[in-house]
Design an enzyme around this catalytic site. Structure first.
Site, PDB file in Angstrom:
ATOM      1  N   SER A 181     -10.123   0.165   7.051  1.00 23.61           N
ATOM      2  CA  SER A 181      -9.262  -0.007   5.556  1.00 23.61           C
ATOM      3  C   SER A 181      -8.679  -1.158   5.415  1.00 23.61           C
ATOM      4  O   SER A 181      -8.104  -1.234   3.941  1.00 23.61           O
ATOM      5  CB  SER A 181      -8.378   1.279   5.755  1.00 23.61           C
ATOM      6  OG  SER A 181      -8.845   2.338   5.773  1.00 23.61           O
ATOM      7  N   SER A 213      -9.278   1.898   2.699  1.00 23.47           N
ATOM      8  CA  SER A 213      -8.448   2.847   1.873  1.00 23.47           C
ATOM      9  C   SER A 213      -7.300   1.802   1.346  1.00 23.47           C
ATOM     10  O   SER A 213      -6.613   2.279   0.492  1.00 23.47           O
ATOM     11  CB  SER A 213      -7.814   3.710   2.778  1.00 23.47           C
ATOM     12  OG  SER A 213      -6.918   3.285   3.643  1.00 23.47           O
ATOM     13  N   LYS A 256       0.931  -1.096   0.008  1.00 24.51           N
ATOM     14  CA  LYS A 256      -0.004  -0.131   0.086  1.00 24.51           C
ATOM     15  C   LYS A 256       0.995   1.298   0.040  1.00 24.51           C
ATOM     16  O   LYS A 256       1.920   1.308   0.670  1.00 24.51           O
ATOM     17  CB  LYS A 256      -0.956   0.007   1.374  1.00 24.51           C
ATOM     18  CG  LYS A 256      -1.921   1.127   1.296  1.00 24.51           C
ATOM     19  CD  LYS A 256      -2.755   0.981   2.529  1.00 24.51           C
ATOM     20  CE  LYS A 256      -3.754   2.169   2.620  1.00 24.51           C
ATOM     21  NZ  LYS A 256      -4.841   1.885   3.846  1.00 24.51           N
TER      22      LYS A 256
END
Length: 602
Positions: free
Chosen positions: A346, A322, A250
């Site tokens: 997330s 996210s 990420k």
């Protein structure tokens, strides 16, 4: 704000909004409060106008009107104190307001001195969150395996197909194999790490056009790491199951020499000078980093500066966030696993949306050093993969204490483990509706002989209001951006940051006390059960730090194609081994991993 929607407002409306903004101006801690002895002479008015204009609020006409009205008011008055009482939750008498107005300049001076000191994004607060504080016994329990767990020999072949691990499958099948099978293929020389790496790089380049999940391909680094892995394996140096296995990070995790954008246009071209601790740990385990994957701007949602990351099962739908790119890439077979982060959903949310396995470990399990901070007391890192076994392999390599993250700890974890369901108490949450995936998981466990116990979660402590602590911490981290009026491409964060400035320090600490009571209440839950299914506990467990697992358990008929639906499992602090062991049993019966998405729908 209303002024911006009025083309030719009458004078009465301007005066009304000037008055409201005056009160707001005096009580907003992100701006300097006017001196007590402010006068209306021209030099004072010019200085005040310059200050207001620097905030970027409203038009030039609006700013001049506000400067005139604020200068006339004489700075901090009993009236401005009265207008700010709602922030403190107080109702004062006229005499108390007058006395407070006289004493506030001292506080104003102290705050101005503090606000003049700039902090970097990497600076940590002097306080740290300890999820074990409310339940000291959990620390002792986390020192060794739970009594219902026993080590098991690793499976001989975790592949869903019948292809022997000594033969090289076709590329399309190879890309979907689990980590344990890929590791065996590497060691039998049926495939090289460089071949695997080039395969995944090719898939990332091809399918990113539809998924929008890649921020940066780390191609040069990946090929170099893969060649090193091949040489080491050929020479008999084996760093473990991740040696030679490609993966994605990420884009909140810094990697030296590569952009780390946090999904924000302001950082689009920023080069990292250091490498995040979790990236270094995986590199030490021999894993090969092939891509930085998308995150919603500043870790919110799936919208970043190049658009929306999409769900491989339905390209008309976002992948949620996210950890948007991590879930999307894993679900599409573009990487065997990825590292995501969660502050308030997330990992769990995109895993459930994209129908892949996601593990949100206990707070403190994995070092966050080198990761974007959003909430020092709630941020967590964890793996997204295609199976519980893959998540266990990754966690085994990534977890542990790190001096650079004072909240990180060393607690027992071994993998793989086998649960004895006759000794395990499985909770069925009764104070929320049981959803079909949760019922499916409970049915599988009951069929395997687990004892199911009704349990309720603490719902009376207002977890979503308490989670306002996250907004305050985030507003502190990004305070300079709010002060400078930086808002472009940040989703709804700017409004949240501004709102959080109006939560008092007293209310923040009061929320922290309520949070401790929530932690105590959850400790009581885990005295009744060892693990529970469902419960809509996202707000609760992110505040208490408990680990959760998103697990695909059934296929749902929908357009444009059927997709996996996930249940959630939650366990006691630092008991990820039980989560993954129980999840593996459900996974084997559910038989969902054999399904693959067809990238269609746009």
């Amino acid at each position: 704000y209303a002024y911006m929607y009025l083309s030719s407002p009458p004078a009465s409306i301007i005066i009304t909004f000037v008055s409201l903004l005056e009160h707001w101006f005096f009580k907003n801690p992100s701006f300097k409060i006017l001196p007590t002895a402010m006068t209306s002479d021209s030099s004072s008015r010019r200085r005040l106008l310059q200050t207001i204009a620097a905030t970027g609020v409203g038009s030039a006409v609006f700013q001049r009107a506000l400067a005139d009205e604020a200068a006339k008011s004489g700075g901090l008055t009993a009236q401005s104190v009265e207008a700010a009482e709602w922030i403190a939750g107080l109702e004062l008498s006229p005499e108390e307001r007058a006395r407070l107005a006289g004493s506030l300049p001292t506080l104003q001076s102290q705050l101005e001195k503090l606000r003049a000191i700039s902090c970097n994004f990497e600076d940590l607060p002097a306080l740290r969150f300890d999820p074990e504080a409310a339940d000291p016994a959990s620390r002792q329990m986390a020192a060794a395996a739970r009594p219902w767990l026993t080590p098991v020999a690793p499976p001989t072949d975790a592949a869903p197909s019948t292809t022997p691990a000594t033969e090289r499958p076709q590329d399309e099948d190879l890309a979907w194999l689990p980590i344990r099978t890929l590791a065996r293929l590497l060691r039998t020389r049926a495939v090289s790490s460089e071949e695997l790496t080039r395969l995944y790089l090719q898939r990332l380049m091809r399918d990113d056009q539809k998924l929008n999940c890649v921020v940066t391909l780390t191609e040069d680094l990946a090929i170099a790491q893969a060649r090193t892995a091949d040489r080491e394996l050929a020479a008999g140096t084996d760093r473990g199951l991740l040696h030679g296995i490609p993966w994605g990070a990420k884009d909140l995790l810094s990697v030296a020499g590569y952009a780390t954008t946090w999904g924000a246009p302001q950082f689009r071209d920023r080069q990292s000078k250091s490498t995040a601790a979790v990236v270094s740990r995986l590199e030490a385990a021999g894993a090969v980093l092939v891509a930085k994957l998308s995150t919603g701007a500043l870790a919110m949602g799936d919208q970043w500066f190049l658009g929306q990351t999409r769900n491989p099962w339905n390209l008309q739908q976002g992948s949620s966030g996210s950890s948007a790119g991590s879930a999307s890439a894993v679900a599409a077979g573009l990487v065997p696993f990825a590292i995501g982060s969660e502050t308030l959903g997330s990992i769990m949310s995109p895993a459930r949306r994209c129908g892949t396995t996601g593990l949100r470990p206990t707070f403190g399990r994995i070092s966050r050093a080198g990761c974007m901070a959003l909430s020092w007391s709630m941020d967590k890192l964890g793996p997204l993969a295609r199976s519980c076994d893959d998540c266990g392999i990754v966690l085994a390599a990534a977890h542990g204490a790190d001096p650079a993250d004072p909240c990180s700890v060393d607690r027992w974890f071994e993998w793989p483990m086998q649960p004895d369901l006759s000794k395990l108490r499985v909770g069925k949450v009764t104070d929320k509706p049981i959803l079909p995936p949760e019922q499916a998981a409970l049915d599988h466990l009951q069929a395997l002989g687990a004892q199911i116990i009704d349990v309720s979660l603490p719902r009376d402590l207002q977890e979503w209001a308490t989670a306002g602590m996250l907004d305050v911490e985030a507003a502190c981290i990004f305070r300079e951006w709010t002060n400078q009026g930086i808002t472009e491409g940040l989703n709804v964060w700017p409004a949240i940051f501004r709102k959080a400035r109006f939560m008092s320090a007293v209310d923040y600490m009061h929320a922290a006390r309520i949070r401790f009571r929530l932690m105590q209440a959850m400790a009581e839950v885990f005295r009744k059960v060892d693990i529970y299914v469902g419960g809509e506990d996202l707000g609760i467990t992110n505040l208490t730090g408990h680990p959760s697992l998103a697990l695909p358990v059934l296929m749902k008929e929908q357009q444009p194609q059927p997709r996996p639906e996930c249940c959630t499992l939650t366990a006691g602090l630092h008991d990820e081994a039980t989560l993954l062991a129980v999840g593996t049993l459900i996974e084997q019966r559910a038989d969902v991993l054999r399904f693959r998405p067809e990238l269609a729908g746009v």
